[in-house]
Design a protein around this motif. Structure first.
Motif, PDB file in Angstrom:
ATOM      1  N   LEU A 176      -3.328   6.920   5.458  1.00  0.00           N
ATOM      2  CA  LEU A 176      -3.564   6.171   4.202  1.00  0.00           C
ATOM      3  C   LEU A 176      -4.675   5.146   4.384  1.00  0.00           C
ATOM      4  O   LEU A 176      -4.855   4.594   5.451  1.00  0.00           O
ATOM      5  CB  LEU A 176      -2.262   5.467   3.774  1.00  0.00           C
ATOM      6  CG  LEU A 176      -1.065   6.378   3.523  1.00  0.00           C
ATOM      7  CD1 LEU A 176       0.156   5.566   3.210  1.00  0.00           C
ATOM      8  CD2 LEU A 176      -1.362   7.352   2.377  1.00  0.00           C
ATOM      9  N   LYS A 194       0.914   4.185  -2.942  1.00  0.00           N
ATOM     10  CA  LYS A 194       0.599   5.592  -2.643  1.00  0.00           C
ATOM     11  C   LYS A 194       1.784   6.527  -2.927  1.00  0.00           C
ATOM     12  O   LYS A 194       1.764   7.707  -2.587  1.00  0.00           O
ATOM     13  CB  LYS A 194       0.194   5.746  -1.175  1.00  0.00           C
ATOM     14  CG  LYS A 194      -1.009   4.923  -0.769  1.00  0.00           C
ATOM     15  CD  LYS A 194      -2.289   5.442  -1.399  1.00  0.00           C
ATOM     16  CE  LYS A 194      -3.507   4.677  -0.901  1.00  0.00           C
ATOM     17  NZ  LYS A 194      -4.745   5.082  -1.551  1.00  0.00           N
ATOM     18  N   LEU A 213      -0.031   7.646   8.829  1.00  0.00           N
ATOM     19  CA  LEU A 213       0.238   8.402   7.605  1.00  0.00           C
ATOM     20  C   LEU A 213      -1.056   8.859   6.910  1.00  0.00           C
ATOM     21  O   LEU A 213      -1.014   9.513   5.871  1.00  0.00           O
ATOM     22  CB  LEU A 213       1.062   7.559   6.637  1.00  0.00           C
ATOM     23  CG  LEU A 213       2.459   7.141   7.136  1.00  0.00           C
ATOM     24  CD1 LEU A 213       3.120   6.228   6.136  1.00  0.00           C
ATOM     25  CD2 LEU A 213       3.340   8.362   7.407  1.00  0.00           C
ATOM     26  N   ILE A 227       0.841  -1.213   0.000  1.00  0.00           N
ATOM     27  CA  ILE A 227       0.000   0.000   0.000  1.00  0.00           C
ATOM     28  C   ILE A 227       0.873   1.260   0.000  1.00  0.00           C
ATOM     29  O   ILE A 227       0.606   2.210  -0.741  1.00  0.00           O
ATOM     30  CB  ILE A 227      -0.977  -0.011   1.198  1.00  0.00           C
ATOM     31  CG1 ILE A 227      -2.045  -1.089   0.976  1.00  0.00           C
ATOM     32  CG2 ILE A 227      -1.631   1.355   1.392  1.00  0.00           C
ATOM     33  CD1 ILE A 227      -2.936  -1.374   2.173  1.00  0.00           C
ATOM     34  N   LEU A 228       1.925   1.260   0.817  1.00  0.00           N
ATOM     35  CA  LEU A 228       2.846   2.414   0.832  1.00  0.00           C
ATOM     36  C   LEU A 228       3.382   2.668  -0.575  1.00  0.00           C
ATOM     37  O   LEU A 228       3.381   3.800  -1.069  1.00  0.00           O
ATOM     38  CB  LEU A 228       4.012   2.156   1.790  1.00  0.00           C
ATOM     39  CG  LEU A 228       3.698   2.172   3.293  1.00  0.00           C
ATOM     40  CD1 LEU A 228       4.909   1.702   4.084  1.00  0.00           C
ATOM     41  CD2 LEU A 228       3.272   3.558   3.766  1.00  0.00           C
ATOM     42  N   LEU A 257      -0.002   2.798   8.452  1.00  0.00           N
ATOM     43  CA  LEU A 257      -0.888   3.414   7.453  1.00  0.00           C
ATOM     44  C   LEU A 257      -1.811   4.439   8.106  1.00  0.00           C
ATOM     45  O   LEU A 257      -2.048   5.513   7.562  1.00  0.00           O
ATOM     46  CB  LEU A 257      -1.717   2.333   6.743  1.00  0.00           C
ATOM     47  CG  LEU A 257      -0.922   1.261   5.990  1.00  0.00           C
ATOM     48  CD1 LEU A 257      -1.867   0.230   5.394  1.00  0.00           C
ATOM     49  CD2 LEU A 257      -0.052   1.875   4.891  1.00  0.00           C
TER      50      LEU A 257
END
Length: 209
Positions: free
Chosen positions: A209, A97, A207, A93-94, A204
């Motif tokens: 997200l 993004k 951050l 995911i990081l 997440l």
């Protein structure tokens, strides 16, 4: 984009659970070569050290030879390295993004290939600095600063996530923020983390997200 353009991860105790596969063979080696019975709990502090330094600290005479034997025992150990729950998804995911994922670890390159590459996460890691890549290791900031230098990122835009006092000290010396991986940490003495992550998905959330 938030404050952090780059999340740098430690490996052992942060991405991979390698504690038993490292310490049980170490116990065996200590008994064989030094004739000592050391309790498992008393070996936990060595998780913060680079492999050869552990062998030096324990007083083995031929460091290279004993280290090689330890590596052999580790790789023969029936319990291999396993990913912590959620960490794989978090890294993916990081990356999706646009946040750069990197690694700074005291792991040797050949051990990285054995332990980490089978996870399939290598393609999401834009930079890795391993034991052979710097003369000084954590708690010195050199491995973390080398990641920032290679990626051409200001250290203040990086967060390092690790599980030991050496990780914390290296991070602060590098001028970065530190997130403690509570899922892999067993001793928090002296660690004043900027973020306490109980589980990888908390990264997440922090951050946004």
């Amino acid at each position: 984009m938030g404050k952090y353009n780059c999340i740098i991860f430690d490996i052992d105790g942060t991405i991979l659970n390698t504690e038993r596969m490292n310490l049980v063979p170490l116990q065996r080696l200590i008994k064989e070569e030094l004739g000592l019975e050391i309790q498992y709990e008393n070996l936990l502090k060595y998780k913060a050290y680079a492999g050869k330094r552990t062998i030096e600290e324990l007083g083995f005479k031929d460091v290279d030879k004993s280290y090689s034997k330890w590596v052999e025992y580790v790789n023969d150990f029936e319990e291999g390295a396993v990913l912590y729950d959620e960490i794989s998804e978090v890294i993916k995911i990081l990356d999706s993004k646009g946040i750069i994922c990197a690694i700074a670890s005291s792991k040797m390159k050949n051990q990285y290939e054995i332990d980490f590459e089978p996870t399939g996460l290598n393609k999401y890691i834009k930079c890795k600095v391993l034991a052979e890549d710097t003369k000084k290791h954590k708690p010195y900031p050199d491995p973390l600063l080398k990641v920032a230098q290679i990626l051409n990122i200001n250290p203040v835009q990086c967060m390092y996530i690790g599980d030991t006092i050496f990780d914390f000290k290296a991070t602060k010396a590098a001028g970065m923020d530190f997130g403690i991986a509570l899922w892999g940490a067993d001793n928090l003495d002296g660690i004043e983390a900027d973020f306490e992550f109980k589980r990888p998905s908390d990264i997440l959330k922090e951050l946004g997200l």
